[in-house]
Enzyme design. Structure first.
Site, PDB file in Angstrom:
ATOM      1  CG  ASP A  86      15.098 -62.009 -24.811  1.00 48.85           C
ATOM      2  OD1 ASP A  86      14.164 -62.829 -24.793  1.00 48.85           O
ATOM      3  OD2 ASP A  86      14.948 -60.814 -25.095  1.00 48.85           O
ATOM      4  N   GLY A  87      18.771 -64.376 -23.220  1.00 54.79           N
ATOM      5  CA  GLY A  87      20.096 -64.985 -23.351  1.00 54.79           C
ATOM      6  C   GLY A  87      20.012 -66.493 -23.428  1.00 54.79           C
TER       7      GLY A  87
ATOM      8  CG  ASN B 165      19.185 -60.903 -30.685  1.00 54.36           C
ATOM      9  OD1 ASN B 165      18.135 -61.259 -31.211  1.00 54.36           O
ATOM     10  ND2 ASN B 165      19.293 -60.637 -29.400  1.00 54.36           N
TER      11      ASN B 165
ATOM     12  CB  ALA C 119      14.400 -61.348 -34.478  1.00 58.27           C
TER      13      ALA C 119
ATOM     14  CB  THR D 100      13.818 -54.510 -30.250  1.00 60.75           C
ATOM     15  OG1 THR D 100      13.935 -55.913 -29.980  1.00 60.75           O
ATOM     16  CG2 THR D 100      12.764 -54.294 -31.319  1.00 60.75           C
TER      17      THR D 100
ATOM     18  CE1 TYR E  94      25.701 -52.178 -28.160  1.00 59.80           C
ATOM     19  CE2 TYR E  94      26.768 -54.164 -28.960  1.00 59.80           C
ATOM     20  CZ  TYR E  94      26.848 -52.886 -28.462  1.00 59.80           C
ATOM     21  OH  TYR E  94      28.071 -52.318 -28.250  1.00 59.80           O
TER      22      TYR E  94
END
Length: 256
Positions: free
Chosen positions: A45-46, A115, A153, A156, A158
């Site tokens: 994801d990063g 995010n 998005a 879920t 942090y």
């Protein structure tokens, strides 16, 4: 998408992602992002967030395959039948948050976050924040380790770890979530319309310095941060139908 799309393969530095990159480019060729029909991101994801920040302005759909530790925004790594998977994939449009941070020195920094935007104390002393919504003070003083504003998005990630709510895609809602709130002790945050302008003012910032982070872009010693959903920016993610992002967000709410 064309029957034989031009694919720009991008990979994280991990050995697994680099090995997959070599195999996929040998099988499908390699196009530069500016000349491609679709971007295929290989990593976690990063790396997906890095890809969106770097290549989002191109307006290309992005299809990710998980070759990292976290892959909520990624599809399974199955290199076979990639073109067929691309044509069958479901598209999800994401609008990022716009962060405008003003530092104690008076500098202004703008950044996007797909995010969340988070504020965190920089020292052992708790942060003191004042919360403004659409220009009106809603919370005079929040004493905490920090606070964040999350997209659906990103809800879920942090946000969820900080005990914030999981938001359905398309809900037109963002989450304002405190991190280890000390006062008001019972305040658990708020659900806000996506077009709400959130301004977090840092109180006594020289004594209690605070940093702000938009995804991975950090700004130190901020005096205030304004956050709102951007309608001018958007990205399109592609997901296999059996593991689309909406279904994943729903599943996260029923994990035991």
């Amino acid at each position: 998408m064309p029957a034989h799309p031009r694919i720009a393969f991008l990979a994280s530095p991990s050995p697994e992602a680099q090995a997959a990159l070599a195999k996929l480019t040998a099988a499908h060729g390699q196009s530069a992002p500016g000349e491609a029909d679709v971007i295929c991101a290989l990593g976690g994801d990063g790396f997906m967030l890095q890809t969106l920040h770097r290549h989002g302005p191109l307006g290309l759909p992005v299809y990710g395959m998980k070759l990292g530790t976290v892959g909520f925004l990624m599809n399974q790594h199955r290199p076979e039948s990639l073109v067929e998977r691309l044509h069958a994939a479901e598209a999800t449009v994401l609008h990022p948050l716009e962060m405008r941070a003003t530092t104690e020195s008076g500098a202004t920094v703008n950044s996007l976050a797909y995010n969340e935007v988070s504020l965190l104390r920089q020292t052992r002393q708790a942060a003191h924040l004042r919360v403004h919504l659409n220009g009106q003070v809603r919370l005079e003083e929040l004493v905490c380790d920090g606070a964040l504003v999350a997209t659906p998005a990103g809800s879920t990630a942090y946000n969820f770890s900080a005990h914030g709510p999981i938001l359905p895609l398309g809900s037109q809602v963002i989450a304002l979530t405190p991190i280890a709130a000390f006062r008001p002790r019972r305040w658990r945050g708020a659900l806000l319309r996506a077009d709400t302008e959130v301004r977090l003012e840092v109180l006594d910032g020289y004594k209690r310095p605070v940093s702000a982070t938009a995804d991975s872009h950090e700004v130190r010693d901020v005096a205030e941060v304004s956050i709102r959903e951007s309608r001018q920016h958007q990205v399109t993610l592609l997901f296999d139908r059996e593991h689309n992002l909406e279904e994943r967000i729903l599943n996260e709410q029923f994990l035991t």
